[in-house]
Design an enzyme around this catalytic site. Structure first.
Site, PDB file in Angstrom:
ATOM      1  N   TRP A 155       0.854  -1.178   0.000  1.00 18.49           N
ATOM      2  CA  TRP A 155       0.000   0.000   0.000  1.00 18.49           C
ATOM      3  C   TRP A 155       0.893   1.233   0.000  1.00 18.49           C
ATOM      4  O   TRP A 155       1.829   1.323   0.802  1.00 18.49           O
ATOM      5  CB  TRP A 155      -0.930   0.047   1.215  1.00 18.49           C
ATOM      6  CG  TRP A 155      -1.657   1.359   1.268  1.00 18.49           C
ATOM      7  CD1 TRP A 155      -2.731   1.722   0.496  1.00 18.49           C
ATOM      8  CD2 TRP A 155      -1.340   2.503   2.082  1.00 18.49           C
ATOM      9  NE1 TRP A 155      -3.101   3.013   0.777  1.00 18.49           N
ATOM     10  CE2 TRP A 155      -2.263   3.526   1.736  1.00 18.49           C
ATOM     11  CE3 TRP A 155      -0.374   2.771   3.046  1.00 18.49           C
ATOM     12  CZ2 TRP A 155      -2.242   4.786   2.342  1.00 18.49           C
ATOM     13  CZ3 TRP A 155      -0.346   4.023   3.642  1.00 18.49           C
ATOM     14  CH2 TRP A 155      -1.288   5.011   3.294  1.00 18.49           C
ATOM     15  N   GLU A 203      -3.173  -3.152  -2.316  1.00 15.31           N
ATOM     16  CA  GLU A 203      -4.299  -2.550  -1.596  1.00 15.31           C
ATOM     17  C   GLU A 203      -4.658  -1.210  -2.240  1.00 15.31           C
ATOM     18  O   GLU A 203      -3.814  -0.337  -2.407  1.00 15.31           O
ATOM     19  CB  GLU A 203      -3.915  -2.324  -0.125  1.00 15.31           C
ATOM     20  CG  GLU A 203      -5.026  -1.685   0.715  1.00 15.31           C
ATOM     21  CD  GLU A 203      -4.630  -1.451   2.174  1.00 15.31           C
ATOM     22  OE1 GLU A 203      -3.422  -1.498   2.490  1.00 15.31           O
ATOM     23  OE2 GLU A 203      -5.540  -1.219   2.990  1.00 15.31           O
ATOM     24  N   LYS A 251      -7.060   2.414  -2.525  1.00 11.44           N
ATOM     25  CA  LYS A 251      -7.622   3.400  -1.599  1.00 11.44           C
ATOM     26  C   LYS A 251      -8.208   4.561  -2.391  1.00 11.44           C
ATOM     27  O   LYS A 251      -7.644   4.988  -3.390  1.00 11.44           O
ATOM     28  CB  LYS A 251      -6.526   3.901  -0.661  1.00 11.44           C
ATOM     29  CG  LYS A 251      -7.035   4.833   0.424  1.00 11.44           C
ATOM     30  CD  LYS A 251      -6.025   4.956   1.544  1.00 11.44           C
ATOM     31  CE  LYS A 251      -6.422   6.034   2.526  1.00 11.44           C
ATOM     32  NZ  LYS A 251      -5.602   6.031   3.726  1.00 11.44           N
ATOM     33  N   ASP A 309      -9.573  -3.033   1.728  1.00  8.44           N
ATOM     34  CA  ASP A 309      -9.712  -2.473   3.076  1.00  8.44           C
ATOM     35  C   ASP A 309     -11.081  -1.799   3.091  1.00  8.44           C
ATOM     36  O   ASP A 309     -11.365  -0.954   2.227  1.00  8.44           O
ATOM     37  CB  ASP A 309      -8.570  -1.473   3.299  1.00  8.44           C
ATOM     38  CG  ASP A 309      -8.616  -0.797   4.661  1.00  8.44           C
ATOM     39  OD1 ASP A 309      -9.697  -0.322   5.054  1.00  8.44           O
ATOM     40  OD2 ASP A 309      -7.557  -0.699   5.319  1.00  8.44           O
ATOM     41  N   HIS A 330     -11.691   1.928   2.498  1.00  8.62           N
ATOM     42  CA  HIS A 330     -11.078   2.550   1.327  1.00  8.62           C
ATOM     43  C   HIS A 330     -11.998   2.730   0.135  1.00  8.62           C
ATOM     44  O   HIS A 330     -11.533   2.788  -0.998  1.00  8.62           O
ATOM     45  CB  HIS A 330      -9.855   1.748   0.907  1.00  8.62           C
ATOM     46  CG  HIS A 330      -8.709   1.871   1.863  1.00  8.62           C
ATOM     47  ND1 HIS A 330      -7.447   1.434   1.607  1.00  8.62           N
ATOM     48  CD2 HIS A 330      -8.657   2.427   3.109  1.00  8.62           C
ATOM     49  CE1 HIS A 330      -6.658   1.678   2.628  1.00  8.62           C
ATOM     50  NE2 HIS A 330      -7.374   2.273   3.564  1.00  8.62           N
ATOM     51  N   HIS A 355      -8.438  -6.109   4.709  1.00 10.84           N
ATOM     52  CA  HIS A 355      -8.160  -5.339   5.908  1.00 10.84           C
ATOM     53  C   HIS A 355      -9.520  -4.978   6.494  1.00 10.84           C
ATOM     54  O   HIS A 355     -10.277  -4.248   5.865  1.00 10.84           O
ATOM     55  CB  HIS A 355      -7.407  -4.048   5.576  1.00 10.84           C
ATOM     56  CG  HIS A 355      -5.932  -4.221   5.523  1.00 10.84           C
ATOM     57  ND1 HIS A 355      -5.073  -3.180   5.260  1.00 10.84           N
ATOM     58  CD2 HIS A 355      -5.156  -5.320   5.743  1.00 10.84           C
ATOM     59  CE1 HIS A 355      -3.827  -3.636   5.295  1.00 10.84           C
ATOM     60  NE2 HIS A 355      -3.848  -4.915   5.579  1.00 10.84           N
ATOM     61  N   ASP A 409     -12.094   7.087   6.133  1.00 10.72           N
ATOM     62  CA  ASP A 409     -11.233   5.969   6.529  1.00 10.72           C
ATOM     63  C   ASP A 409     -10.575   6.272   7.873  1.00 10.72           C
ATOM     64  O   ASP A 409      -9.363   6.399   7.979  1.00 10.72           O
ATOM     65  CB  ASP A 409     -10.168   5.769   5.430  1.00 10.72           C
ATOM     66  CG  ASP A 409      -9.266   4.575   5.726  1.00 10.72           C
ATOM     67  OD1 ASP A 409      -9.750   3.619   6.351  1.00 10.72           O
ATOM     68  OD2 ASP A 409      -8.082   4.612   5.334  1.00 10.72           O
ATOM     69  N   ASP A 435     -10.352   4.482  10.562  1.00 13.32           N
ATOM     70  CA  ASP A 435      -9.692   3.364  11.237  1.00 13.32           C
ATOM     71  C   ASP A 435     -10.061   3.243  12.711  1.00 13.32           C
ATOM     72  O   ASP A 435      -9.192   3.046  13.563  1.00 13.32           O
ATOM     73  CB  ASP A 435      -8.166   3.447  11.029  1.00 13.32           C
ATOM     74  CG  ASP A 435      -7.768   3.042   9.615  1.00 13.32           C
ATOM     75  OD1 ASP A 435      -8.098   1.922   9.209  1.00 13.32           O
ATOM     76  OD2 ASP A 435      -7.149   3.866   8.903  1.00 13.32           O
ATOM     77  N   ASP A 486      -7.042  -3.887  10.523  1.00 13.39           N
ATOM     78  CA  ASP A 486      -6.287  -2.661  10.248  1.00 13.39           C
ATOM     79  C   ASP A 486      -7.025  -1.455  10.826  1.00 13.39           C
ATOM     80  O   ASP A 486      -7.886  -0.877  10.179  1.00 13.39           O
ATOM     81  CB  ASP A 486      -6.079  -2.483   8.732  1.00 13.39           C
ATOM     82  CG  ASP A 486      -5.227  -1.258   8.423  1.00 13.39           C
ATOM     83  OD1 ASP A 486      -4.606  -0.714   9.352  1.00 13.39           O
ATOM     84  OD2 ASP A 486      -5.186  -0.842   7.249  1.00 13.39           O
TER      85      ASP A 486
HETATM   86  C1  RNT Z   1      -3.891   2.920   4.913  1.00 15.33           C
HETATM   87  C2  RNT Z   1      -3.970   1.464   4.632  1.00 15.33           C
HETATM   88  C3  RNT Z   1      -2.813   0.646   5.137  1.00 15.33           C
HETATM   89  C4  RNT Z   1      -2.343   1.064   6.513  1.00 15.33           C
HETATM   90  C5  RNT Z   1      -1.343   0.115   7.140  1.00 15.33           C
HETATM   91  C6  RNT Z   1      -0.709   0.700   8.334  1.00 15.33           C
HETATM   92  O1  RNT Z   1      -5.027   3.587   4.640  1.00 15.33           O
HETATM   93  O2  RNT Z   1      -5.162   0.947   5.128  1.00 15.33           O
HETATM   94  O3  RNT Z   1      -3.151  -0.694   5.083  1.00 15.33           O
HETATM   95  O4  RNT Z   1      -3.395   1.246   7.381  1.00 15.33           O
HETATM   96  O5  RNT Z   1      -0.444  -0.294   6.200  1.00 15.33           O
HETATM   97 ZN    ZN Z   2      -5.435  -1.115   5.137  1.00 13.21          ZN
END
Ligand code: RNT
Ligand code: ZN
Length: 416
Positions: free
Chosen positions: A181, A222, A224, A257, A260, A284, A292, A294, A324
């Protein structure tokens, strides 16, 4: 009759064997991300996180050293039922005193402690090159930079990470998912969208030229939609990442993810779509609030739906599941444990759902009955199955925060 015995009988009426569900749930590994423990700081540089992602909060007790982080992970693991892997970022290299290797020069031996930790606990390891929080990120770009030297530095990093992922797989005997990523992108409307993406593509090609055994090392791409400071454009958009993986099916797999995508898109719906084409996919699991962000994963609708799709597609061995999220505003061990357990609850609940019966109703177009049955299923006594699952796994079914609070008092608060 115990509560579990009673629940078992109720589920049996729906054709569900709860003992079998518990036995299977125990075996589905979830990869626990090391970066929740220290707010995604890592050990190879001073200072905090940069590069389109952000932690907020300053709850006391953050792990500051490898020993603290490993101890905290152990505490978290002790309260989580089921199989685990450990997910390590390259920025968490553990150097000997006085030693340092930059990202392009990382070697397997810099991760020996992680291997020892995982092996001692019978766990596999996953890995991530770290394309952020580093001075060689030039104008917000790494693999897609127009500057050749910058790209080469990050390609060398990616290749070093493949060698480390191979070492992880070799040492643990468990395949290693290695996720690529980057936060590469632009804050405002770009004058060239394809150039950065072509460079990104060629850079990933160059990384994947590093030899590896695809049965043991699983590189992922990955995607986003946007990041902080790169609102207008990301090089690794959904179409880019998915197309890359689709065109290179013998070399890598896509990673989704669930933070994303645009807010009304759901990853649960994308899982069966991708499973039509890919042997394996990676996830993720996170919780975005409005963006996003998290947040810690909870047992919410989308988490349940993601788990449901994995289970009802019969894909528990085809989907590499990782967590994640990173919340610095609450006890970080509690964040790990609550997130991990929430996903486990979702998986167990999915395993205790009469999918065959519901699918039949759909295929026979008996939609009213299907709706009623799906609502009935929501009231089944999953809490009693969860309690039994935790008992079998030797972890508390509830009240686990007491233990964390004690650790906070005795260990975490002494760090400040
Ligand atoms: C970031 C991505 C990625 C990170 C990690 C720390 O938006 O989700 O996966 O969160 O690599
Ligand atoms: Zn991620």
């Amino acid at each position: 009759m115990t509560r579990y015995e009673s629940a078992k009988e109720i589920y049996a009426r729906y054709g569900i064997d709860t003992d079998a569900a518990i036995a299977l749930c125990k075996k589905i590994p979830i990869s626990l991300h090391c970066w929740q423990g220290d707010d995604v700081r890592g050990f190879d540089h001073e200072g905090g996180l940069t590069g389109g992602i952000q932690t907020t909060g300053n709850y006391p007790g953050r792990a500051r050293t490898p020993d603290e982080l490993l101890a905290d992970m152990d505490k978290a693991i002790s309260l989580c039922p089921g199989a685990k892997k450990i997910n390590v970022h390259a920025s968490y290299a553990i150097f000997e005193k006085g030693e340092f290797a930059d990202r392009d020069a990382l070697e397997p031996r810099h991760f020996k402690k992680w291997v020892e930790f995982a092996k001692a606990r019978g766990m596999g390891l996953d890995f991530n090159p770290t394309f952020f929080s580093h001075p060689r990120v030039k104008d917000g770009l790494t693999l897609s930079s127009p500057d050749r030297e910058t790209r080469d530095f990050w390609i060398a990093h990616g290749r070093a990470c493949i060698r480390i992922a191979s070492y992880f797989a070799e040492e643990t005997g468990v395949p290693c998912v290695m996720n690529i990523w980057t936060g590469d992108g632009y804050k405002d409307i770009p004058a060239d969208r394809m150039g950065p993406r072509m460079r990104y593509k060629q850079s990933i090609d160059a990384i994947l030229e590093e030899p590896y055994d695809f049965t043991k090392v699983k590189p992922c791409i990955e995607s986003k939609v946007f990041g902080i400071g790169v609102e207008a454009f990301t090089a690794g958009s959904a179409e880019f990442a998915l197309s890359y993986a689709a065109m290179n099916r013998n070399k890598c797999i896509p990673l989704m993810d669930n933070g994303h995508y645009h807010p009304t898109e759901v990853v649960s719906d994308k899982i069966p779509a991708l499973l039509c084409f890919f042997d394996e996919i990676a996830l993720h699991v996170t919780r975005g609030i409005r963006w996003d962000s998290d947040h810690v994963v909870l047992l919410d609708d989308e988490t349940k739906e993601i788990a449901t799709e994995i289970v009802r597609c019969g894909a528990t061995e085809r989907v590499a599941i990782a967590l994640d999220f990173f919340d610095a505003s609450i006890n970080r061990i509690s964040a790990w444990v609550t997130g991990f357990r929430s996903l486990q609850k979702a998986l167990l609940s999915a395993l205790c759902t009469p999918h065959a019966m519901l699918r039949k109703l759909q295929d026979e177009n008996r939609m009213s009955r299907k709706m009623a049955a799906m609502e009935d299923v929501k009231m089944l006594p999953i809490g009693d199955v969860w309690a039994e699952y935790c008992r079998v796994c030797g972890v508390p079914a509830d009240g686990y925060y007491d233990d964390i609070e004690l650790y906070e008092k005795n260990v975490l608060l002494k760090r400040n």
